[in-house]
Design an enzyme around this catalytic site. Structure first.
Site, short mmCIF file in Angstrom:
data_model
loop_
_atom_site.label_atom_id
_atom_site.label_comp_id
_atom_site.label_asym_id
_atom_site.label_seq_id
_atom_site.Cartn_x
_atom_site.Cartn_y
_atom_site.Cartn_z
N CYS A 78 41.44 24.69 -5.63
CA CYS A 78 41.10 23.65 -4.67
C CYS A 78 42.34 23.34 -3.83
O CYS A 78 43.42 23.85 -4.10
CB CYS A 78 40.61 22.37 -5.38
SG CYS A 78 41.86 21.61 -6.41
N CYS A 81 45.62 22.27 -5.33
CA CYS A 81 46.45 23.30 -5.97
C CYS A 81 47.57 23.73 -5.04
O CYS A 81 48.66 24.13 -5.50
CB CYS A 81 45.61 24.52 -6.33
SG CYS A 81 44.19 24.16 -7.38
N ASP A 456 42.13 27.96 37.45
CA ASP A 456 42.76 28.66 38.55
C ASP A 456 41.64 29.35 39.33
O ASP A 456 40.57 29.62 38.78
CB ASP A 456 43.76 29.69 38.01
CG ASP A 456 44.42 30.48 39.12
OD1 ASP A 456 44.87 29.86 40.09
OD2 ASP A 456 44.48 31.71 39.01
#
Length: 760
Positions: A78, A81, A456
């Site tokens: 998880c 950890c 642009d």
């Protein structure tokens, strides 16, 4: 506000590295401040060099520098950890920073030259987790991994224990079976818990181990076994699901073959792809994948470049065209001159950038981390009080201790912590499969919150090359005839306007031109069919003293339309007026509509062009515009959009527009596959010069933003409900584990939905 863009390191170079956004592991008791406000120039760390933890990595750096090493971490159950690994690695002498991303399975460490890769890998293993090598072969199926086998064995023993309980077996027999289930399934959990305690980190493994030991202590063997089985099974499924997203990057790299057929003198030999040098001649047979980036020198073929550009339709390639490693050659044979080594190919570069992006923490993830650092200690303290206070007041110890164990299980916000990173990893991976490179969780979130977008003009919204948009013959002349004469005069010119007129003439047979002369900056003149003609700007005729009275209305129409006028005439006056303009991309209008449908409120074009052509393009698209902008004025316009809307993007080529991209909340670079600069400067790089990919990137980011909000809301809601119910004895241990792991799996699967979204 605008922010500086991170310049990604090029392999083998020591780039200048700005402060990263992600949190770094810090020793207990420090506040973890990484802001530049806390440090002066004298405290600036040395610039790190980069290396991978694999057999080919560079080992060592110049004295006085920092190294950045990447280690692949396996076995993390998880997100909490990751913090245990961070603390363990950070405790090594010489390590200045350690960051672990659970979803990406990656440790990034900055350290002095005295710290080896082996030291870092040893610290990872000491924390209870494994290390994966970069050159690791294909992994076995999930159900054949040690994790899956131990979960299956533990669950089987647990079911046997339940059957014995229903059959009325002696308590010692049932306890022995449950104890076996706890030992088989809980060994990795207990080992990780010990590592967490040594690192002084209260992670999920510590809390689950405490709950299991507590349940055994009060004789609840079945409950203890259920905690271990459900937790181990939930973690295994969660890791399996997330590993699928990591596998997408591994699969991308594996597309490039390990060998190449190289021409050496008069012979052709098969060599490892890593031994192909720049300038070597590579033979690519029909149906083969390219091993290196290069340039076609012989042959022609349709090449599938989907791994690099996301383009599903094969592209015709011939002499002089660039080709990329991992692309699939079609029916023709190609001879390619290698322009990059295999390890520096565009495919490898994209894979590295995707992994780096997945390892970056998104703003939402940083918020969740801060929340969890407050939430977990408070709930653990509440569990301790729940176990201690009622018995002191005369209540039964066993009952309240059981309730405290349930609250202890709920204390770890595992689902909440993983809710964001799994979505970010999934979103970035899904985008990379479509030829869209998103440079981290912050860019993904910023694109998902876009309120305004600036473009642009030239080459982004338009084709970037002029076309003849109108032909106005004068004096009753024929359009075909004036085009024929104009094209004949322009045939020798290299000017883009000349090419446009030649294209407009199509395949018409052109007469010869005698006495041709180019007039620099004005046009050209020559004899066609015995008559002397001039072609060029109105200024050319003014300088020759030739009146354009008969062309006044046609020139006014060209000017109103924002087109460039080209006049064809002779000594007697004008014969025709041509209007030339930079045409819109065919998909520009559809893209603008898709962006509006995706929720982008303001679309504006920023260009250095004159007012008239800018107005013409903007009116055709139905967007706002600002014309005659200098580069610094473009930057100011982008900053105004950011200040007004809070989140505003900029779309350009990533080279000329780099400053404006940097000033935006999120910068999009078009056609980045051919330019390293665009890959480095943009937040989102569209590998193919394909405008609809822009709308796809925004939709995908919006979907990711929505899923992150869903995951965080569901995680907090479920945690809140169970925190309120546990003190009243309404939550069993198995139900607390099921709620926690069920929510973790649910948010993981919800985040992985992005991989399956086609239209996002």
């Amino acid at each position: 506000m605008s922010r500086p863009k991170r310049m990604l390191p090029v392999l083998g170079q020591a780039p200048e590295e700005p402060k990263p956004a992600e949190q770094q592991a810090t020793p207990e008791g420090t506040d973890g401040c990484t802001d530049d406000c806390c440090s002066g120039a004298a405290d600036t760390p040395a610039t790190p060099t980069t290396r991978e933890a694999n057999p080919e990595a560079s080992d060592g750096a110049p004295v006085g520098t920092l190294e950045r090493t990447v280690v692949r971490v396996e076995g993390m159950d998880c997100a909490s950890c990751a913090a245990t690994v961070e603390r363990r690695v950070f405790a090594l002498p010489g390590v200045s920073k350690a960051t672990v991303n659970f979803a990406a399975g990656r440790l990034d460490a900055e350290h002095g030259p005295g710290v080896s890769v082996g030291d870092l890998e040893g610290a990872v293993r000491a924390a209870g987790y494994g290390v994966a090598k970069a050159d690791e072969a294909e992994r076995p199926p999930f159900w054949r991994t040690p994790r899956a086998i131990s979960v299956f064995a533990s669950a089987s023993l647990f079911l046997v224990g339940l059957a014995l309980s229903f059959a009325g077996a002696p308590g010692t027999v049932r306890a022995a079976v449950y104890l076996a289930a706890i030992a088989v399934g809980g060994l990795p959990i207990f080992r990780a818990a010990v590592a967490g305690l040594r690192a002084r980190h209260l992670d999920m493994n510590v809390l689950m181990s405490a709950a299991t030991i507590g349940a055994v202590g009060i004789g609840e063997w079945a409950e203890a076994a259920s905690v271990v089985v459900l937790f181990a099974a939930g973690n295994a499924l969660q890791v399996y699901a997330i590993d699928r997203t990591r596998g997408a990057v591994r699969a991308l790299v594996r597309l490039a073959p390990n060998e190449a057929l190289v021409r050496r003198g008069a012979s052709e030999v098969v060599v490892p792809a890593g031994e192909v040098g720049v300038g070597d001649t590579v033979i690519v047979r029909p149906g083969e994948r390219l091993a290196v980036d290069g340039e076609v020198v012989e042959g022609s073929s349709a090449v599938d470049e989907a791994p690099v550009t996301g383009e599903s339709v094969p592209v015709e390639k011939g002499a002089g065209d660039a080709v990329y490693s991992g692309s699939l050659n079609g029916q023709g044979g190609l001879v390619v001159r290698a322009t990059k080594r295999a390890g520096d190919s565009m495919l490898q570069r994209i894979a590295r950038l995707v992994e780096e992006a997945q390892a970056k923490k998104a703003p939402a993830e940083q918020f969740v981390d801060r929340f969890s650092r407050v939430y977990t200690p408070i709930v653990v303290a509440a569990a301790v009080l729940l176990a201690a206070v009622p018995p002191l007041l005369g209540a039964g110890f066993g009952e309240w201790f059981y309730r405290a164990l349930a609250l202890l299980i709920i204390a770890c916000p595992c689902a909440l912590v993983i809710s964001t990173p799994v979505t970010v990893v999934s979103g970035i991976g899904a985008a990379s499969r479509r030829g869209i490179l998103v440079k981290g969780g912050a860019a993904l979130e910023a694109a998902g919150r876009l309120k305004a977008l600036a473009f642009d003009k030239t080459g982004t919204l338009t084709e970037g090359r002029p076309v003849v948009s109108r032909v106005s013959p004068l004096g009753g002349r024929d359009e075909v005839e004036v085009l024929r004469v104009a094209a004949a005069l322009e045939r020798r010119s290299e000017h883009p306007l000349a090419h446009a007129i030649l294209t407009a003439a199509g395949g018409a047979e052109l007469p010869p031109v005698a006495g041709f002369r180019s007039v620099a900056g004005r046009g050209a003149e020559g004899e066609v069919d015995g008559e002397r003609y001039l072609i060029g700007s109105p200024r050319l005729f003014a300088e020759r003293g030739i009146a354009l009275d008969g062309a006044g209305e046609a020139l006014a129409g060209v000017e109103r339309a924002g087109e460039t006028p080209v006049v064809l005439g002779d000594e007697g006056g004008p014969l025709a007026v041509f209007g030339l303009a930079d045409s819109l991309r065919p998909d520009a209008k559809a893209t603008v509509g898709a962006l509006r449908a995706a929720g982008v409120e303001e679309l504006v074009m920023l260009t250095g062009d004159a007012e008239a052509p800018a107005r013409r393009v903007a009116e055709e698209l139905g967007i706002g515009y600002r014309a005659r902008l200098l580069p610094e004025q473009k930057i100011g316009a982008v900053r105004e959009l950011v200040a007004e809307h809070g989140s505003a993007g900029m779309v350009g080529d990533g080279v000329n527009d780099a400053p404006a991209l940097a000033a935006s909340s999120v910068g999009f670079a078009m056609g980045a596959a051919g330019t390293d600069v665009a890959l480095e400067t943009a937040d989102v790089a569209l590998m193919q010069d394909d405008l609809p990919k822009l709308a796809e990137a925004v939709r995908l980011s919006r979907a990711a933003e929505g899923i992150i909000k869903q995951n965080v809301a569901v995680s907090i809601l479920i945690k809140g409900v169970f925190v309120l119910l546990a003190p009243f004895g309404l939550v069993a241990l198995w139900l607390a584990v099921l709620a926690d792991m069920g929510t973790s799996i649910a948010v993981t699967l919800n985040g992985l939905r992005l991989f399956r979204k086609r239209g996002a």
